[in-house]
Design an enzyme around this catalytic site. Structure first.
Site, short mmCIF file in Angstrom:
data_model
loop_
_atom_site.label_atom_id
_atom_site.label_comp_id
_atom_site.label_asym_id
_atom_site.label_seq_id
_atom_site.Cartn_x
_atom_site.Cartn_y
_atom_site.Cartn_z
N ALA A 68 46.17 48.46 43.35
CA ALA A 68 46.44 48.68 44.57
C ALA A 68 46.28 47.49 45.61
O ALA A 68 45.88 46.30 44.97
CB ALA A 68 45.27 49.62 45.17
N GLY A 113 45.43 50.05 39.90
CA GLY A 113 46.14 51.25 40.37
C GLY A 113 47.47 51.20 39.61
O GLY A 113 47.86 52.29 39.33
N GLU A 116 46.35 52.99 36.23
CA GLU A 116 46.34 54.31 36.70
C GLU A 116 47.49 54.88 36.70
O GLU A 116 47.82 56.19 36.45
CB GLU A 116 45.52 54.64 37.85
CG GLU A 116 44.04 54.09 37.55
CD GLU A 116 43.36 53.95 38.85
OE1 GLU A 116 41.92 54.68 38.99
OE2 GLU A 116 43.60 53.23 39.62
N GLU A 136 38.47 46.55 38.91
CA GLU A 136 37.85 47.04 40.15
C GLU A 136 36.26 46.61 40.31
O GLU A 136 36.12 46.20 41.43
CB GLU A 136 38.01 48.31 40.26
CG GLU A 136 39.48 48.90 40.80
CD GLU A 136 40.16 49.40 39.39
OE1 GLU A 136 41.09 50.09 39.63
OE2 GLU A 136 39.56 49.06 38.21
#
Length: 259
Positions: A68, A113, A116, A136
């Site tokens: 992200a 992300g 994911e 993270e």
């Protein structure tokens, strides 16, 4: 089909839809705008669903997606973070249940992300240069796009905890060893290998493939007994398709079916 996106590219070739994450200077980091564009691209593919056998998601440059967008997140409040997490989780859930097989072609960094996103796909092929991880916690954060839920379901709880708690980044071969990816190939063979898989899928009944995906996904979210009942129901639905008639006709005639 709409193709004028800012952060992604949507292409169609040989009955396959390709989504390229295309922010190479940011290692294809996933910001809010990119998530919206991915959702719009899925709309475009779904409107033309009969034209495709599969959807392939990959990255432009040296990353699949490095995570992200931290630059965007640095000023988030807790409420902003919840909204961003829900936005990504909803998109990834849509990918997971998309009516086509969705294949991640992981060409490089596949972190946070981005990892994911790959987890939400049905199948993951990786370049030998690919790197995977959920780093993270090293930023004082935790996975927010369903990584704490999909990763343990794929590689087991203990391995998922080890990777998430340590923020460790692993190579493609280790990702293959723990079951995170299906296959590892040389970088130049990645898309050809994915295309080969797609062509195998394309020879099968599209309806039966879609029903099989639904049975697996719904069954994994249920008890074994419930999953067996789901399979029986969907098995019955497969008999209502003209593709069943063609498949059985061709089998008995010792011919290749034409789906």
């Amino acid at each position: 089909m709409k193709t004028d996106f800012k952060n992604i590219q949507l292409k169609a070739m040989d009955k396959v839809a390709y989504i390229y994450l295309s922010r190479p200077t940011a290692l294809n980091a996933l910001n809010s705008e990119t998530l919206c564009e991915l959702n719009d691209a899925l709309d475009e593919v779904q409107k033309n669903i009969g034209s495709f056998h599969a959807l392939v998601i990959t990255g432009e440059g040296k990353a699949f997606a490095a995570g992200a967008d931290i630059a965007e997140m640095q000023h988030f409040s807790s409420e902003d973070a919840v909204h961003f997490s829900e936005k990504g989780a909803s998109l990834y859930r849509r990918i997971e249940h998309f009516p086509l097989p969705v294949i991640a072609a992981v060409n490089g960094f596949c972190l946070g992300g981005g990892c994911e996103l790959a987890l939400a796909c049905d199948i993951r092929y990786a370049s030998e240069k690919a790197k995977f991880g959920q780093p993270e916690v090293g930023l004082g954060l935790m996975p927010g796009f369903s990584g704490t839920q999909r990763l343990p379901r794929l590689v087991g709880a203990a391995m998922a905890k080890e990777l998430i708690f340590s923020a460790r980044i692993i190579g493609a071969e280790e990702a293959f060893r723990i079951g995170l990816v299906n296959r590892v190939v040389a970088p130049e063979e990645l898309l050809p290998a994915v295309d080969g898989l797609v062509q195998e899928i394309a020879q099968q009944s599209p309806n039966a493939v879609t029903l099989s995906k639904e049975a697996i996904n719904r069954g994994l979210a249920s008890s074994l007994d419930s999953g067996i009942a789901i399979e029986s129901d969907l098995f019955g639905r497969s008999f209502a398709s003209p593709e069943r008639d063609e498949g059985i006709r061709a089998f008995l005639a010792k011919e290749k079916p034409h789906f």
